[in-house]
Design a protein around this motif. Sequence first.
Motif, PDB file in Angstrom:
ATOM      1  N   TRP A 145       0.836  -1.206   0.000  1.00 40.34           N
ATOM      2  CA  TRP A 145       0.000   0.000   0.000  1.00 40.34           C
ATOM      3  C   TRP A 145       0.872   1.259   0.000  1.00 40.34           C
ATOM      4  CZ3 TRP A 145      -0.396   4.218   3.181  1.00 40.34           C
ATOM      5  CH2 TRP A 145      -1.476   5.081   2.907  1.00 40.34           C
ATOM      6  N   LEU A 146       1.880   1.270   0.876  1.00 36.93           N
ATOM      7  CA  LEU A 146       2.725   2.448   0.997  1.00 36.93           C
ATOM      8  C   LEU A 146       3.556   2.667  -0.266  1.00 36.93           C
ATOM      9  CD1 LEU A 146       3.698   4.811   2.643  1.00 36.93           C
ATOM     10  CD2 LEU A 146       5.239   3.272   3.886  1.00 36.93           C
ATOM     11  N   LEU A 147       4.033   1.598  -0.884  1.00 44.23           N
ATOM     12  CA  LEU A 147       4.793   1.733  -2.125  1.00 44.23           C
ATOM     13  C   LEU A 147       3.929   2.336  -3.234  1.00 44.23           C
ATOM     14  CD1 LEU A 147       6.812  -1.595  -2.037  1.00 44.23           C
ATOM     15  CD2 LEU A 147       7.790   0.720  -1.989  1.00 44.23           C
ATOM     16  N   GLY A 148       2.650   2.019  -3.231  1.00 43.38           N
ATOM     17  CA  GLY A 148       1.744   2.630  -4.209  1.00 43.38           C
ATOM     18  C   GLY A 148       1.672   4.132  -4.032  1.00 43.38           C
ATOM     19  N   GLU A 149       1.545   4.573  -2.777  1.00 43.75           N
ATOM     20  CA  GLU A 149       1.485   6.006  -2.514  1.00 43.75           C
ATOM     21  C   GLU A 149       2.822   6.681  -2.827  1.00 43.75           C
ATOM     22  OE1 GLU A 149      -1.524   7.501  -1.721  1.00 43.75           O
ATOM     23  OE2 GLU A 149      -2.039   5.451  -2.288  1.00 43.75           O
ATOM     24  N   MET A 150       3.899   6.009  -2.483  1.00 45.83           N
ATOM     25  CA  MET A 150       5.234   6.546  -2.789  1.00 45.83           C
ATOM     26  C   MET A 150       5.445   6.639  -4.295  1.00 45.83           C
ATOM     27  SD  MET A 150       7.520   4.433  -0.009  1.00 45.83           S
ATOM     28  CE  MET A 150       7.916   5.123   1.597  1.00 45.83           C
ATOM     29  N   GLY A 151       4.957   5.627  -5.002  1.00 41.39           N
ATOM     30  CA  GLY A 151       5.122   5.612  -6.448  1.00 41.39           C
ATOM     31  C   GLY A 151       4.319   6.681  -7.153  1.00 41.39           C
ATOM     32  N   LEU A 152       3.165   7.000  -6.609  1.00 40.80           N
ATOM     33  CA  LEU A 152       2.377   8.104  -7.165  1.00 40.80           C
ATOM     34  C   LEU A 152       3.110   9.429  -6.960  1.00 40.80           C
ATOM     35  CD1 LEU A 152      -0.182   9.388  -8.366  1.00 40.80           C
ATOM     36  CD2 LEU A 152      -1.177   9.332  -6.062  1.00 40.80           C
ATOM     37  N   ALA A 153       3.684   9.592  -5.780  1.00 43.21           N
ATOM     38  CA  ALA A 153       4.370  10.845  -5.461  1.00 43.21           C
ATOM     39  C   ALA A 153       5.722  10.957  -6.163  1.00 43.21           C
ATOM     40  CB  ALA A 153       4.566  10.950  -3.945  1.00 43.21           C
ATOM     41  N   PHE A 154       6.416   9.819  -6.323  1.00 42.71           N
ATOM     42  CA  PHE A 154       7.764   9.819  -6.889  1.00 42.71           C
ATOM     43  C   PHE A 154       7.901   8.731  -7.951  1.00 42.71           C
ATOM     44  CE2 PHE A 154       8.048  11.330  -2.486  1.00 42.71           C
ATOM     45  CZ  PHE A 154       8.588  12.598  -2.689  1.00 42.71           C
ATOM     46  N   PRO A 155       7.162   8.867  -9.049  1.00 39.69           N
ATOM     47  CA  PRO A 155       7.154   7.798 -10.060  1.00 39.69           C
ATOM     48  C   PRO A 155       8.524   7.518 -10.666  1.00 39.69           C
ATOM     49  CG  PRO A 155       6.080   9.791 -10.897  1.00 39.69           C
ATOM     50  CD  PRO A 155       6.278   9.988  -9.426  1.00 39.69           C
ATOM     51  N   ALA A 156       9.393   8.511 -10.709  1.00 35.24           N
ATOM     52  CA  ALA A 156      10.716   8.299 -11.299  1.00 35.24           C
ATOM     53  C   ALA A 156      11.610   7.442 -10.417  1.00 35.24           C
ATOM     54  CB  ALA A 156      11.387   9.649 -11.556  1.00 35.24           C
ATOM     55  N   SER A 157      11.250   7.302  -9.146  1.00 32.52           N
ATOM     56  CA  SER A 157      12.102   6.565  -8.203  1.00 32.52           C
ATOM     57  C   SER A 157      11.583   5.165  -7.886  1.00 32.52           C
ATOM     58  CB  SER A 157      12.229   7.364  -6.893  1.00 32.52           C
ATOM     59  OG  SER A 157      12.818   8.627  -7.132  1.00 32.52           O
ATOM     60  N   ILE A 158      10.409   4.820  -8.376  1.00 36.49           N
ATOM     61  CA  ILE A 158       9.797   3.536  -8.007  1.00 36.49           C
ATOM     62  C   ILE A 158      10.042   2.444  -9.048  1.00 36.49           C
ATOM     63  CG2 ILE A 158       7.535   3.887  -9.110  1.00 36.49           C
ATOM     64  CD1 ILE A 158       8.021   2.546  -5.547  1.00 36.49           C
ATOM     65  N   GLY A 159      10.457   2.838 -10.253  1.00 39.32           N
ATOM     66  CA  GLY A 159      10.490   1.912 -11.386  1.00 39.32           C
ATOM     67  C   GLY A 159      11.171   0.593 -11.133  1.00 39.32           C
ATOM     68  N   ALA A 160      12.324   0.604 -10.483  1.00 37.52           N
ATOM     69  CA  ALA A 160      13.080  -0.630 -10.268  1.00 37.52           C
ATOM     70  C   ALA A 160      12.354  -1.606  -9.357  1.00 37.52           C
ATOM     71  CB  ALA A 160      14.452  -0.299  -9.685  1.00 37.52           C
ATOM     72  N   HIS A 161      11.389  -1.109  -8.609  1.00 39.59           N
ATOM     73  CA  HIS A 161      10.694  -1.939  -7.632  1.00 39.59           C
ATOM     74  C   HIS A 161       9.332  -2.437  -8.128  1.00 39.59           C
ATOM     75  CE1 HIS A 161      13.789  -0.655  -4.817  1.00 39.59           C
ATOM     76  NE2 HIS A 161      13.591   0.567  -5.260  1.00 39.59           N
ATOM     77  N   VAL A 162       8.915  -1.960  -9.291  1.00 41.61           N
ATOM     78  CA  VAL A 162       7.596  -2.344  -9.811  1.00 41.61           C
ATOM     79  C   VAL A 162       7.493  -3.846 -10.083  1.00 41.61           C
ATOM     80  CG1 VAL A 162       5.968  -2.044 -11.729  1.00 41.61           C
ATOM     81  CG2 VAL A 162       7.045  -0.048 -10.684  1.00 41.61           C
ATOM     82  N   PRO A 163       8.507  -4.505 -10.657  1.00 44.72           N
ATOM     83  CA  PRO A 163       8.374  -5.960 -10.864  1.00 44.72           C
ATOM     84  C   PRO A 163       8.112  -6.739  -9.566  1.00 44.72           C
ATOM     85  CG  PRO A 163      10.165  -5.113 -12.198  1.00 44.72           C
ATOM     86  CD  PRO A 163       9.739  -3.981 -11.293  1.00 44.72           C
ATOM     87  N   ALA A 164       8.757  -6.345  -8.491  1.00 40.76           N
ATOM     88  CA  ALA A 164       8.521  -7.022  -7.208  1.00 40.76           C
ATOM     89  C   ALA A 164       7.094  -6.786  -6.729  1.00 40.76           C
ATOM     90  CB  ALA A 164       9.519  -6.525  -6.165  1.00 40.76           C
ATOM     91  N   ILE A 165       6.614  -5.565  -6.915  1.00 37.82           N
ATOM     92  CA  ILE A 165       5.223  -5.255  -6.545  1.00 37.82           C
ATOM     93  C   ILE A 165       4.268  -6.071  -7.396  1.00 37.82           C
ATOM     94  CG2 ILE A 165       3.465  -3.432  -6.578  1.00 37.82           C
ATOM     95  CD1 ILE A 165       5.815  -1.439  -6.011  1.00 37.82           C
ATOM     96  N   ALA A 166       4.500  -6.096  -8.696  1.00 37.82           N
ATOM     97  CA  ALA A 166       3.620  -6.821  -9.619  1.00 37.82           C
ATOM     98  C   ALA A 166       3.614  -8.319  -9.355  1.00 37.82           C
ATOM     99  CB  ALA A 166       4.028  -6.542 -11.058  1.00 37.82           C
ATOM    100  N   SER A 167       4.698  -8.840  -8.801  1.00 37.41           N
ATOM    101  CA  SER A 167       4.765 -10.287  -8.552  1.00 37.41           C
ATOM    102  C   SER A 167       3.689 -10.746  -7.575  1.00 37.41           C
ATOM    103  CB  SER A 167       6.153 -10.669  -8.010  1.00 37.41           C
ATOM    104  OG  SER A 167       6.339 -10.211  -6.675  1.00 37.41           O
ATOM    105  N   PHE A 168       3.201  -9.830  -6.745  1.00 37.42           N
ATOM    106  CA  PHE A 168       2.168 -10.193  -5.772  1.00 37.42           C
ATOM    107  C   PHE A 168       0.788 -10.351  -6.424  1.00 37.42           C
ATOM    108  CE2 PHE A 168       5.531  -8.812  -3.007  1.00 37.42           C
ATOM    109  CZ  PHE A 168       5.436  -9.695  -1.944  1.00 37.42           C
ATOM    110  N   CYS A 169       0.679  -9.980  -7.685  1.00 41.68           N
ATOM    111  CA  CYS A 169      -0.566 -10.261  -8.402  1.00 41.68           C
ATOM    112  C   CYS A 169      -0.797 -11.771  -8.523  1.00 41.68           C
ATOM    113  CB  CYS A 169      -0.518  -9.631  -9.799  1.00 41.68           C
ATOM    114  SG  CYS A 169      -0.654  -7.829  -9.791  1.00 41.68           S
ATOM    115  N   ASP A 170       0.271 -12.548  -8.385  1.00 41.12           N
ATOM    116  CA  ASP A 170       0.164 -14.004  -8.480  1.00 41.12           C
ATOM    117  C   ASP A 170       0.043 -14.674  -7.117  1.00 41.12           C
ATOM    118  OD1 ASP A 170       0.455 -13.994 -11.304  1.00 41.12           O
ATOM    119  OD2 ASP A 170       2.627 -13.785 -11.081  1.00 41.12           O
TER     120      ASP A 170
END
Length: 208
Positions: free
Chosen positions: A48-73
């Motif tokens: 949840w917090l990474l989502g809010e951080m990513g909205l505020a700082f999208p340029a800094s979240i990119g490297a972590h998106v695959p790990a976040i997306a992995s939880f879709c499974d």
Amino acid sequence: MKDHLTESELYQQLAALTKKRDEWEASIPYVSSLLDSSSVKIRAKALWLLGEMGLAFPASIGAHVPAIASFCDSAEPLLRERALNALGRIGRGSFSAIEPFWEKLFQFASDEAANVRLSFIWASENIVANTPDPYETYMPVFAALLHDADDKVRMEAPEMFRVLGKRRPQFVKPYMEELRTLSETDENRVVRIHCQGAIKVGERENTK
């Protein structure tokens, strides 16, 4: 530091961090590391917090998106729900950051868990706020959710049409009659109200 904290202490740490926006960008790597926690509660809060951080700082979240997306499974519905929420918030800030995972999101329109289906709609509303065009051919997915078996899902589904109607009213126009019928006949009062709201926006925008 996290290895020496209890689940409760870690959760309190994350809760405190949600109020310290000035520390968010620098804290992204640390919060991402908590996705490896053995606690579902901690992983869910971190997502949840990474989502809010990513909205505020999208340029800094990119490297972590695959790990976040992995939880879709994940087999845990709460983690699928939170991953969708996070991708939606990040995608609102930067569609390109989540684009490799975007099409996969649509499988959750038929997830067995109602809260996951609900989160799919929320995520889509976030993304479409700044990137509406990719949704043009996917409108039947949201039309089907207008008739979902779960009340909360049906209450939220018209909101996608309202949000999209402000940006691409032509995408919503083919569904105006269906929304009008639901606004008059659905047994749930909130569904009727939300359909009316979507119709009002669609009519206004289509007559401009």
